[in-house]
Design a protein around this motif. Structure first.
Motif, PDB file in Angstrom:
ATOM      1  N   TRP A  83       0.876  -1.181   0.000  1.00 41.76           N
ATOM      2  CA  TRP A  83       0.000   0.000   0.000  1.00 41.76           C
ATOM      3  C   TRP A  83       0.908   1.225   0.000  1.00 41.76           C
ATOM      4  O   TRP A  83       1.956   1.208   0.650  1.00 41.76           O
ATOM      5  N   PHE A  84       0.523   2.257  -0.725  1.00 45.95           N
ATOM      6  CA  PHE A  84       1.437   3.385  -0.857  1.00 45.95           C
ATOM      7  C   PHE A  84       1.425   4.337   0.333  1.00 45.95           C
ATOM      8  O   PHE A  84       2.238   5.250   0.419  1.00 45.95           O
ATOM      9  N   GLY A  85       0.519   4.150   1.282  1.00 44.73           N
ATOM     10  CA  GLY A  85       0.547   4.929   2.516  1.00 44.73           C
ATOM     11  C   GLY A  85       1.593   4.395   3.480  1.00 44.73           C
ATOM     12  O   GLY A  85       2.322   3.454   3.184  1.00 44.73           O
ATOM     13  N   SER A  86       1.658   5.033   4.667  1.00 43.53           N
ATOM     14  CA  SER A  86       2.723   4.699   5.609  1.00 43.53           C
ATOM     15  C   SER A  86       2.362   3.501   6.471  1.00 43.53           C
ATOM     16  O   SER A  86       1.202   3.216   6.744  1.00 43.53           O
ATOM     17  N   ALA A  90       7.520   5.347   5.558  1.00 43.05           N
ATOM     18  CA  ALA A  90       6.610   6.441   5.201  1.00 43.05           C
ATOM     19  C   ALA A  90       5.746   6.106   3.993  1.00 43.05           C
ATOM     20  O   ALA A  90       4.693   6.706   3.775  1.00 43.05           O
ATOM     21  N   THR A  91       6.211   5.155   3.186  1.00 39.13           N
ATOM     22  CA  THR A  91       5.376   4.632   2.098  1.00 39.13           C
ATOM     23  C   THR A  91       5.751   3.184   1.860  1.00 39.13           C
ATOM     24  O   THR A  91       6.898   2.785   2.075  1.00 39.13           O
TER      25      THR A  91
END
Lengths: 175, 140
Positions: A83-86, A90-91
């Motif tokens: 998933w590109f969120g933290s 942080a990513t």
């Protein structure tokens, strides 16, 4: 963003086609809370039943929540995969910033009849017009229109949505 | 209560405060209800460290949705025939938003009275964040 004053730094959030979008009163209540609308017609089915339209109505932008029923929606973490969120970092996905991003520039709805809890919709999207403009900071801006038709279980058209997204050839700076 | 055509005139306005202090939690509520979980709207770590914004910011569709309340509060539930906006500026936590709806025209469409409305929502600096239009069916 003065050259294109109506372009926001809003990522595209255009729902994809969905085969079954059940419109449910609990979802409507949750959505109405989310847009800070205290109108009791969204929360009290008895009051809604006694109202002019005779049921729990969907707020005007509710069909955007059809994203919940798109099994492949990209702005929701998949059950497995990055998933590109933290999280730990942080990513979870390093993306190529040179690709730029997609932005949501406009959203329009045509209402053919009131949408009510109990309706079961399906949605089909098609491409509309496409055009290009030169960005102020250089690089082409590609505008793309998507038209989505939401129909009920008898095939009657309930809502037509027209979304305009813009793709940039570079990272979009804040306006 | 739906509006009657006899109650409305061109140029009439309805002004409504949508929020005086938009919270991050409100934005999270919108993510949950709409299904748009883009971390730019809820994940401060990602948004500041990876995407390079000063903080998370509201979904454009949250602002459009909140603005829609000003329409339905004025013209009545189930009365809209069209509603559309352009996204002009980002909305940030802490922003105060006020919508202004104006009657631009009142027309007869095949026996139905329709009011054409303009709608604009501004932040606490007077900057437009969304601008658009709507049409609503009135009682004769």
């Amino acid at each position: 963003m003065t050259l294109y004053p109506y372009m926001s730094d809003e990522p595209e959030e255009i729902p994809m086609p969905v085969s079954r979008f059940p419109v449910e009163s609990a979802h409507i209540a949750m959505f109405a809370r989310a847009i800070a609308d205290p109108n009791p017609v969204y929360y009290d089915p008895d009051q809604a039943a006694a109202s002019e339209i005779g049921g729990v109505p969907a707020p005007p932008t509710f069909v955007q929540a059809s994203a919940q029923f798109d099994p492949d929606y990209l702005l929701r973490p998949a059950f497995d995969g990055p998933w590109f969120g933290s999280g730990r970092d942080a990513t979870g996905v390093v993306r190529d910033p040179a690709q730029g991003g997609g932005l949501h520039a406009e959203q329009h709805y045509t209402y053919h009849r009131p949408l009510l809890a109990g309706d079961v919709l399906s949605a089909i999207s098609r491409d509309g017009e496409q055009w290009e403009k030169q960005g102020r900071r250089g690089g082409a801006l590609q505008f793309r229109e998507t038209i989505t038709e939401y129909r009920d279980s008898s095939g009657e058209l309930v809502v037509t949505a027209r979304s305009i997204g813009v793709r940039t050839g570079q990272v979009v700076e804040q306006g | 209560m739906a509006l009657q055509a006899t109650d409305l005139g061109i140029g009439d306005t309805h002004v409504q405060v949508l929020t005086d202090n938009l919270t991050r939690t409100q934005i999270v509520m919108y993510a949950g209800a709409s299904g748009d979980y883009n971390p730019l709207h809820s994940d401060e770590v990602y948004t500041t460290q990876v995407a390079g914004y000063p903080s998370v910011f509201a979904h454009g569709m949250l602002t459009m949705g909140m603005t829609g309340r000003a329409l339905t509060d004025w013209v009545g539930i189930g009365r809209l025939t069209a509603y559309g906006v352009r996204f002009a500026k980002q909305v940030w936590p802490g922003d105060a938003l006020t919508a202004t709806v104006t009657v631009e025209a009142i027309r007869d469409s095949g026996g139905t009275v329709i009011a054409d409305l303009s709608v604009v929502t501004c932040n606490q600096h007077g900057e437009e964040v969304v601008r658009g239009s709507a049409s609503a069916r009135l009682d004769p």
